[in-house]
Design an enzyme around this catalytic site. Structure first.
Site, PDB file in Angstrom:
ATOM      1  N   ASN A  40       6.854   1.478  -7.151  1.00  0.00           N
ATOM      2  CA  ASN A  40       6.730   0.409  -6.165  1.00  0.00           C
ATOM      3  C   ASN A  40       5.244   0.184  -5.936  1.00  0.00           C
ATOM      4  O   ASN A  40       4.584   0.991  -5.298  1.00  0.00           O
ATOM      5  CB  ASN A  40       7.440   0.843  -4.869  1.00  0.00           C
ATOM      6  CG  ASN A  40       7.213  -0.135  -3.730  1.00  0.00           C
ATOM      7  OD1 ASN A  40       6.642  -1.207  -3.919  1.00  0.00           O
ATOM      8  ND2 ASN A  40       7.666   0.236  -2.536  1.00  0.00           N
ATOM      9  N   LYS A  96       3.815  -1.959  -4.131  1.00  0.00           N
ATOM     10  CA  LYS A  96       3.495  -2.492  -2.790  1.00  0.00           C
ATOM     11  C   LYS A  96       2.518  -3.666  -2.962  1.00  0.00           C
ATOM     12  O   LYS A  96       2.645  -4.406  -3.932  1.00  0.00           O
ATOM     13  CB  LYS A  96       2.982  -1.376  -1.885  1.00  0.00           C
ATOM     14  CG  LYS A  96       3.967  -0.192  -1.882  1.00  0.00           C
ATOM     15  CD  LYS A  96       3.760   0.804  -0.806  1.00  0.00           C
ATOM     16  CE  LYS A  96       4.836   1.888  -0.916  1.00  0.00           C
ATOM     17  NZ  LYS A  96       4.759   2.889   0.134  1.00  0.00           N
ATOM     18  N   HIS A 104      13.223  -1.587   2.033  1.00  0.00           N
ATOM     19  CA  HIS A 104      12.194  -0.542   2.087  1.00  0.00           C
ATOM     20  C   HIS A 104      11.785  -0.321   3.551  1.00  0.00           C
ATOM     21  O   HIS A 104      11.779  -1.267   4.337  1.00  0.00           O
ATOM     22  CB  HIS A 104      10.981  -0.968   1.256  1.00  0.00           C
ATOM     23  CG  HIS A 104       9.987   0.133   1.088  1.00  0.00           C
ATOM     24  ND1 HIS A 104       9.066   0.432   2.053  1.00  0.00           N
ATOM     25  CD2 HIS A 104       9.812   1.026   0.094  1.00  0.00           C
ATOM     26  CE1 HIS A 104       8.342   1.466   1.640  1.00  0.00           C
ATOM     27  NE2 HIS A 104       8.777   1.846   0.464  1.00  0.00           N
ATOM     28  N   GLU A 134       9.027  -0.017   4.930  1.00  0.00           N
ATOM     29  CA  GLU A 134       7.927  -0.875   5.398  1.00  0.00           C
ATOM     30  C   GLU A 134       8.459  -2.259   5.772  1.00  0.00           C
ATOM     31  O   GLU A 134       7.950  -2.904   6.687  1.00  0.00           O
ATOM     32  CB  GLU A 134       6.838  -0.950   4.316  1.00  0.00           C
ATOM     33  CG  GLU A 134       6.018   0.329   4.278  1.00  0.00           C
ATOM     34  CD  GLU A 134       5.467   0.691   2.920  1.00  0.00           C
ATOM     35  OE1 GLU A 134       5.377  -0.170   2.032  1.00  0.00           O
ATOM     36  OE2 GLU A 134       5.112   1.885   2.740  1.00  0.00           O
ATOM     37  N   GLU A 145      14.394   7.601   1.178  1.00  0.00           N
ATOM     38  CA  GLU A 145      12.957   7.697   1.456  1.00  0.00           C
ATOM     39  C   GLU A 145      12.756   8.049   2.925  1.00  0.00           C
ATOM     40  O   GLU A 145      12.748   7.158   3.782  1.00  0.00           O
ATOM     41  CB  GLU A 145      12.276   6.355   1.159  1.00  0.00           C
ATOM     42  CG  GLU A 145      12.370   5.927  -0.281  1.00  0.00           C
ATOM     43  CD  GLU A 145      11.211   5.017  -0.678  1.00  0.00           C
ATOM     44  OE1 GLU A 145      10.495   5.378  -1.603  1.00  0.00           O
ATOM     45  OE2 GLU A 145      11.003   3.972  -0.030  1.00  0.00           O
ATOM     46  N   GLY A 157       3.666   7.774   1.932  1.00  0.00           N
ATOM     47  CA  GLY A 157       2.225   7.542   2.022  1.00  0.00           C
ATOM     48  C   GLY A 157       1.492   8.567   2.861  1.00  0.00           C
ATOM     49  O   GLY A 157       0.328   8.379   3.204  1.00  0.00           O
ATOM     50  N   SER A 170       5.820  10.291  -1.224  1.00  0.00           N
ATOM     51  CA  SER A 170       4.769  11.196  -1.725  1.00  0.00           C
ATOM     52  C   SER A 170       5.178  11.957  -2.980  1.00  0.00           C
ATOM     53  O   SER A 170       4.849  13.143  -3.133  1.00  0.00           O
ATOM     54  CB  SER A 170       4.326  12.166  -0.622  1.00  0.00           C
ATOM     55  OG  SER A 170       3.771  11.446   0.471  1.00  0.00           O
ATOM     56  N   GLY A 212       5.359   5.367  -4.888  1.00  0.00           N
ATOM     57  CA  GLY A 212       4.391   4.397  -4.392  1.00  0.00           C
ATOM     58  C   GLY A 212       3.025   4.652  -5.015  1.00  0.00           C
ATOM     59  O   GLY A 212       2.775   4.341  -6.184  1.00  0.00           O
ATOM     60  N   GLY A 213       2.149   5.269  -4.245  1.00  0.00           N
ATOM     61  CA  GLY A 213       0.748   5.462  -4.631  1.00  0.00           C
ATOM     62  C   GLY A 213       0.541   6.002  -6.040  1.00  0.00           C
ATOM     63  O   GLY A 213      -0.303   5.501  -6.787  1.00  0.00           O
TER      64      GLY A 213
HETATM   65  P1  13P Z   1       4.322   6.939  -1.649  1.00  0.00           P
HETATM   66  O1  13P Z   1       4.779   7.492  -2.984  1.00  0.00           O
HETATM   67  O2  13P Z   1       2.971   6.313  -1.701  1.00  0.00           O
HETATM   68  O3  13P Z   1       4.501   7.939  -0.548  1.00  0.00           O
HETATM   69  O4  13P Z   1       5.309   5.722  -1.308  1.00  0.00           O
HETATM   70  C1  13P Z   1       6.666   5.939  -1.407  1.00  0.00           C
HETATM   71  C2  13P Z   1       7.364   4.640  -1.301  1.00  0.00           C
HETATM   72  O5  13P Z   1       7.343   4.002  -0.266  1.00  0.00           O
HETATM   73  C3  13P Z   1       8.037   4.132  -2.497  1.00  0.00           C
HETATM   74  O6  13P Z   1       8.814   3.009  -2.199  1.00  0.00           O
END
Ligand code: 13P
Length: 252
Positions: free
Chosen positions: A9, A11, A95, A97, A167, A173, A213, A234-235
């Protein structure tokens, strides 16, 4: 046997040109990788570039969000049909967020998920508890509500083909991932509920990803949990090499 799925993802990162360069690099790195499915979900403006660059490769392309209507006066929104026409085959829905920053509810998750299925794509439906909910011992009840309301009306056949992502909001994050035992417990509970509500066979087919994470150094332990079928990253998905390390860690 469920094939593991690793989904990135992005983002709000990467322009179309940056996404295309990323896909070119990743498809080269994936040449000798088998036994795992790979998806990336870049921003909407990069979907087409990603799909063109990924053509003929095992990389699937997804969107991060859609509106549930087919078209209309909804300034700033894009529909399921539009992202599909741009090359998306997956859509992340609900998600955390989107839920916390943009007011999405289980009801809008349900509408979006149905729109994704109607457009012939695979929804990746996100669920998960906040830290306050975990501290109040409400985790499993929150997951139950997100599943019953978010997946209301889904058939067993549709469930079998879709993807869920657990999640925990406190792990996104933050660098603080759920322990393999915490992820395993939540995933086991989700699978049990899916069996109860959608039937044994459908529940066994539905893939449940862990997200929060995920990094190259923790994927191997997470994936050993029997009900963890992959990860939503994510990251660590933003760099092709760290994403590759996670993909390798999940391959069977
Ligand atoms: P991180 O891997 O950056 O924690 O993000 C997870 C996420 O929100 C994937 O959708």
């Amino acid at each position: 046997m469920r094939t593991p799925l690793i989904a990135g993802n992005f983002k709000m990162f990467k322009t179309a040109a940056e996404t295309a360069a990323y896909v070119v690099e990743l498809r080269g790195l994936l040449r000798d990788v088998n036994g795992v499915e790979v998806v990336i979900a870049p921003p909407s403006t990069s979907i087409q570039a990603a799909a063109v660059a990924a053509e003929g490769s095992p990389i699937g392309v997804g969107a991060q969000n859609i509106h549930w209507e087919r078209e209309g006066a909804f300034t700033g929104e894009v529909s399921a049909g539009m992202v599909r026409a741009a090359g998306a085959r997956f859509v992340i829905v609900g998600h955390s967020e989107r839920r916390t920053l943009f007011g999405e509810t289980n009801d809008t998750v349900n509408k979006k998920m149905n729109a994704v299925i109607a457009a012939g794509m695979t929804p990746i439906v996100c669920i998960g508890e906040t830290l306050e909910q975990r501290d109040r011992n409400e985790t499993l009840a929150v997951l139950d509500r997100q599943i019953t309301e978010g997946l209301d009306g889904v058939t067993g056949e549709q469930l079998a083909a879709m993807v869920l992502a657990y999640e925990p909001v406190w792990a996104i994050g933050t660098g603080r991932n759920a322990t393999p035992a915490q992820a395993g417990e939540a995933h086991f509970h989700i699978r049990q509920r899916l069996k109860q509500w959608f039937g044994l066979e459908s529940a066994e087919h539905c893939r449940i990803l862990y997200g929060g994470s995920v990094k190259p150094d923790n994927i191997a332990k997470l994936i050993t949990q029997p009900d963890v079928d992959g990860a939503l990253v994510g990251g660590a998905s933003l760099d092709p090499k760290s994403f590759l390390a996670i993909i390798r860690g999940a391959a069977i």
